[in-house]
Design a protein around this motif. Structure first.
Motif, PDB file in Angstrom:
ATOM      1  N   TYR A 295       0.828  -1.205   0.000  1.00 40.51           N
ATOM      2  CA  TYR A 295       0.000   0.000   0.000  1.00 40.51           C
ATOM      3  C   TYR A 295       0.861   1.252   0.000  1.00 40.51           C
ATOM      4  O   TYR A 295       0.410   2.324  -0.392  1.00 40.51           O
ATOM      5  CB  TYR A 295      -1.009   0.015   1.156  1.00 40.51           C
ATOM      6  CG  TYR A 295      -0.583  -0.672   2.419  1.00 40.51           C
ATOM      7  CD1 TYR A 295       0.223  -0.034   3.345  1.00 40.51           C
ATOM      8  CD2 TYR A 295      -1.012  -1.961   2.701  1.00 40.51           C
ATOM      9  CE1 TYR A 295       0.601  -0.659   4.518  1.00 40.51           C
ATOM     10  CE2 TYR A 295      -0.645  -2.601   3.875  1.00 40.51           C
ATOM     11  CZ  TYR A 295       0.166  -1.944   4.780  1.00 40.51           C
ATOM     12  OH  TYR A 295       0.558  -2.577   5.931  1.00 40.51           O
ATOM     13  N   ASP A 296       2.131   1.138   0.420  1.00 41.33           N
ATOM     14  CA  ASP A 296       3.028   2.297   0.376  1.00 41.33           C
ATOM     15  C   ASP A 296       3.302   2.743  -1.062  1.00 41.33           C
ATOM     16  O   ASP A 296       3.608   3.915  -1.312  1.00 41.33           O
ATOM     17  CB  ASP A 296       4.370   1.968   1.047  1.00 41.33           C
ATOM     18  CG  ASP A 296       4.218   1.725   2.540  1.00 41.33           C
ATOM     19  OD1 ASP A 296       3.251   2.251   3.127  1.00 41.33           O
ATOM     20  OD2 ASP A 296       5.055   1.005   3.109  1.00 41.33           O
TER      21      ASP A 296
ATOM     22  N   LEU B  48       1.107   2.673  -3.528  1.00 40.04           N
ATOM     23  CA  LEU B  48      -0.104   3.154  -4.200  1.00 40.04           C
ATOM     24  C   LEU B  48      -0.008   4.658  -4.469  1.00 40.04           C
ATOM     25  O   LEU B  48       0.329   5.432  -3.569  1.00 40.04           O
ATOM     26  CB  LEU B  48      -1.340   2.901  -3.340  1.00 40.04           C
ATOM     27  CG  LEU B  48      -1.956   1.505  -3.328  1.00 40.04           C
ATOM     28  CD1 LEU B  48      -3.129   1.484  -2.355  1.00 40.04           C
ATOM     29  CD2 LEU B  48      -2.421   1.101  -4.711  1.00 40.04           C
TER      30      LEU B  48
ATOM     31  N   ALA C 278      -1.482   8.455  -4.998  1.00 45.73           N
ATOM     32  CA  ALA C 278      -2.563   9.160  -4.304  1.00 45.73           C
ATOM     33  C   ALA C 278      -3.891   9.012  -5.039  1.00 45.73           C
ATOM     34  O   ALA C 278      -4.957   9.015  -4.422  1.00 45.73           O
ATOM     35  CB  ALA C 278      -2.199  10.634  -4.154  1.00 45.73           C
TER      36      ALA C 278
ATOM     37  N   ARG D 154      -5.918   6.083  -3.704  1.00 44.91           N
ATOM     38  CA  ARG D 154      -6.299   6.080  -2.287  1.00 44.91           C
ATOM     39  C   ARG D 154      -7.628   6.814  -2.123  1.00 44.91           C
ATOM     40  O   ARG D 154      -8.040   7.580  -2.974  1.00 44.91           O
ATOM     41  CB  ARG D 154      -5.214   6.757  -1.448  1.00 44.91           C
ATOM     42  CG  ARG D 154      -3.921   5.935  -1.364  1.00 44.91           C
ATOM     43  CD  ARG D 154      -2.767   6.755  -0.787  1.00 44.91           C
ATOM     44  NE  ARG D 154      -3.126   7.457   0.443  1.00 44.91           N
ATOM     45  CZ  ARG D 154      -3.086   6.923   1.653  1.00 44.91           C
ATOM     46  NH1 ARG D 154      -2.680   5.675   1.803  1.00 44.91           N
ATOM     47  NH2 ARG D 154      -3.426   7.622   2.716  1.00 44.91           N
ATOM     48  N   GLY D 155      -8.275   6.554  -1.004  1.00 50.03           N
ATOM     49  CA  GLY D 155      -9.515   7.270  -0.714  1.00 50.03           C
ATOM     50  C   GLY D 155     -10.699   6.813  -1.547  1.00 50.03           C
ATOM     51  O   GLY D 155     -11.602   7.607  -1.827  1.00 50.03           O
TER      52      GLY D 155
ATOM     53  N   ASP E  54      -4.630   3.686   7.285  1.00 56.96           N
ATOM     54  CA  ASP E  54      -3.373   4.346   6.923  1.00 56.96           C
ATOM     55  C   ASP E  54      -2.918   3.964   5.511  1.00 56.96           C
ATOM     56  O   ASP E  54      -2.402   4.803   4.770  1.00 56.96           O
ATOM     57  CB  ASP E  54      -2.273   3.973   7.925  1.00 56.96           C
ATOM     58  CG  ASP E  54      -2.552   4.506   9.326  1.00 56.96           C
ATOM     59  OD1 ASP E  54      -3.401   5.419   9.445  1.00 56.96           O
ATOM     60  OD2 ASP E  54      -1.946   3.997  10.287  1.00 56.96           O
TER      61      ASP E  54
ATOM     62  N   LEU F 200      -4.783   2.520   2.819  1.00 57.72           N
ATOM     63  CA  LEU F 200      -5.678   2.746   1.684  1.00 57.72           C
ATOM     64  C   LEU F 200      -6.560   3.978   1.806  1.00 57.72           C
ATOM     65  O   LEU F 200      -7.106   4.443   0.811  1.00 57.72           O
ATOM     66  CB  LEU F 200      -6.583   1.517   1.488  1.00 57.72           C
ATOM     67  CG  LEU F 200      -5.880   0.169   1.319  1.00 57.72           C
ATOM     68  CD1 LEU F 200      -6.907  -0.942   1.149  1.00 57.72           C
ATOM     69  CD2 LEU F 200      -4.941   0.210   0.136  1.00 57.72           C
ATOM     70  N   ALA F 201      -6.722   4.482   3.019  1.00 57.50           N
ATOM     71  CA  ALA F 201      -7.669   5.584   3.263  1.00 57.50           C
ATOM     72  C   ALA F 201      -9.033   5.244   2.660  1.00 57.50           C
ATOM     73  O   ALA F 201      -9.689   6.081   2.036  1.00 57.50           O
ATOM     74  CB  ALA F 201      -7.128   6.895   2.679  1.00 57.50           C
ATOM     75  N   ALA F 202      -9.448   4.001   2.841  1.00 54.85           N
ATOM     76  CA  ALA F 202     -10.678   3.508   2.215  1.00 54.85           C
ATOM     77  C   ALA F 202     -11.901   4.263   2.720  1.00 54.85           C
ATOM     78  O   ALA F 202     -12.026   4.557   3.913  1.00 54.85           O
ATOM     79  CB  ALA F 202     -10.842   2.017   2.490  1.00 54.85           C
TER      80      ALA F 202
END
Length: 330
Positions: A8-9, A11, A13, A16-17, A114, A116-118
């Motif tokens: 995931y580091d 990924l 921006a 993400r989210g 932290d 994925l900010a899913a």
């Protein structure tokens, strides 16, 4: 193919989210697509990225290393199918014993929040995570409510006989030679990909040159003859007939090999990565008394496969893309 990431580091921006669908998704079968479609629907409605999070290797290979697991869709093929469905990326979390020791709290904090900010997590109704499977559906719902992400749990998808569609069932049906049943559960024709390698070139001598591919020793596919669609690396697709097995007529101890005779072509394919989609099971593998009897049967197989392939319809929109379309399609 959907973009593939191993942490995931890594990924960007832009991924993400968004919404994340979690699961192993081996086969990307009709049951899996109930989960995946729920994630894609949310992404379209909210104009956010759609991500799949899966685990490599399959957790069963880590917990039971002495029990070889035949993968219905190897990693690259899975990413290809997920990209066709519409996902922006696939996060292939390295599954290790250390990762398996993460608590449910750590999984939610480190990965979902932290990492994925899913904003929404979509998974099957029986998804468990964390050390000793301590996190279940109820825990995930509570964690989402406490940490600001929504959760969608999708019920098990059942076939017309009300049986749950699963990767295990597909493996069993492929091994039994029930290709039609396996394809029905998949929602597309079962397919394999591999490098074309040199064989003994006996088929060429008999008038049936073949493109040969090695398959995994534990391949859960019945030995026999199949009507297939053959896709080259350039996207061109052709009809053919394939034999998977140990060639008992000409070999006493042959290794299992997939040999595809592509109709009306004799291209140099050595070293090329090609894909074979299995459209119909014609017969089981047999040992013939001599090469003349083998050649006569090969001619009958050729004719039967041509007749079947001249009149096949797509099982789904996905099957239309994977099996029937190609750069040379009219």
């Amino acid at each position: 193919m959907a973009k593939r990431f191993q942490s995931y580091d890594s990924l960007p921006a832009t991924l993400r989210g968004g919404v994340v669908a979690i699961g192993n998704f081996d086969g990307v079968h009709r049951g899996h697509r109930a989960v995946l479609n729920a994630a894609l629907d949310y992404a379209r409605q909210h104009d956010c990225p759609a991500l799949v999070m899966t685990f490599e290797p399959h957790p069963r290979q880590v917990f039971k290393p002495d029990e070889p697991l035949f993968r219905v869709t190897p990693t690259a093929m899975k990413a290809e199918i997920l990209g066709i469905l519409g996902f922006d990326g696939v996060l292939e979390i390295p599954f290790t014993l250390d990762f398996a020791r993460k608590s449910a709290d750590e999984f939610v904090r480190d990965v979902l929040i932290d990492g994925l900010a899913a904003v929404r997590v979509v998974t099957g109704f029986d998804f468990h995570f964390g050390h000793n499977r301590q996190g279940g559906p109820a825990y995930l719902m509570e964690a989402g409510a406490a940490n600001g992400f929504e959760v969608t749990l999708v019920d098990a998808f059942r076939d017309r006989d009300t049986e749950v569609v699963s990767s295990s069932r597909i493996r069993e049906e492929l091994l039994a030679g029930d290709l039609a049943g396996a394809n029905e559960l998949l929602g597309y024709r079962y397919r394999v990909a591999g490098e074309v390698i040199r064989g003994k070139q006996l088929g060429r001598t008999l008038g049936y040159p073949t493109a040969n591919m090695a398959m995994a020793e534990n391949a859960a596919l019945r030995h026999g003859i199949y009507a297939v669609r053959f896709r080259r690396a350039d996207g061109n697709t052709y009809d053919g007939v394939a034999s998977f097995g140990r060639r008992p007529t000409v070999d006493d101890d042959g290794v299992a090999l997939l040999e595809t005779h592509v109709f009306d072509r004799d291209d140099d394919l050595y070293g090329e990565i090609c894909t074979v989609s299995f459209c119909a099971f014609l017969r089981g593998e047999e040992k013939f008394d001599n090469l003349e009897a083998l050649t006569a049967q090969m001619k009958r197989d050729d004719e039967q496969a041509r007749a079947i392939l001249a009149d096949i319809d797509p099982l789904s929109d996905l099957d239309r893309v994977l099996t029937l379309s190609g750069a040379n399609a009219v």
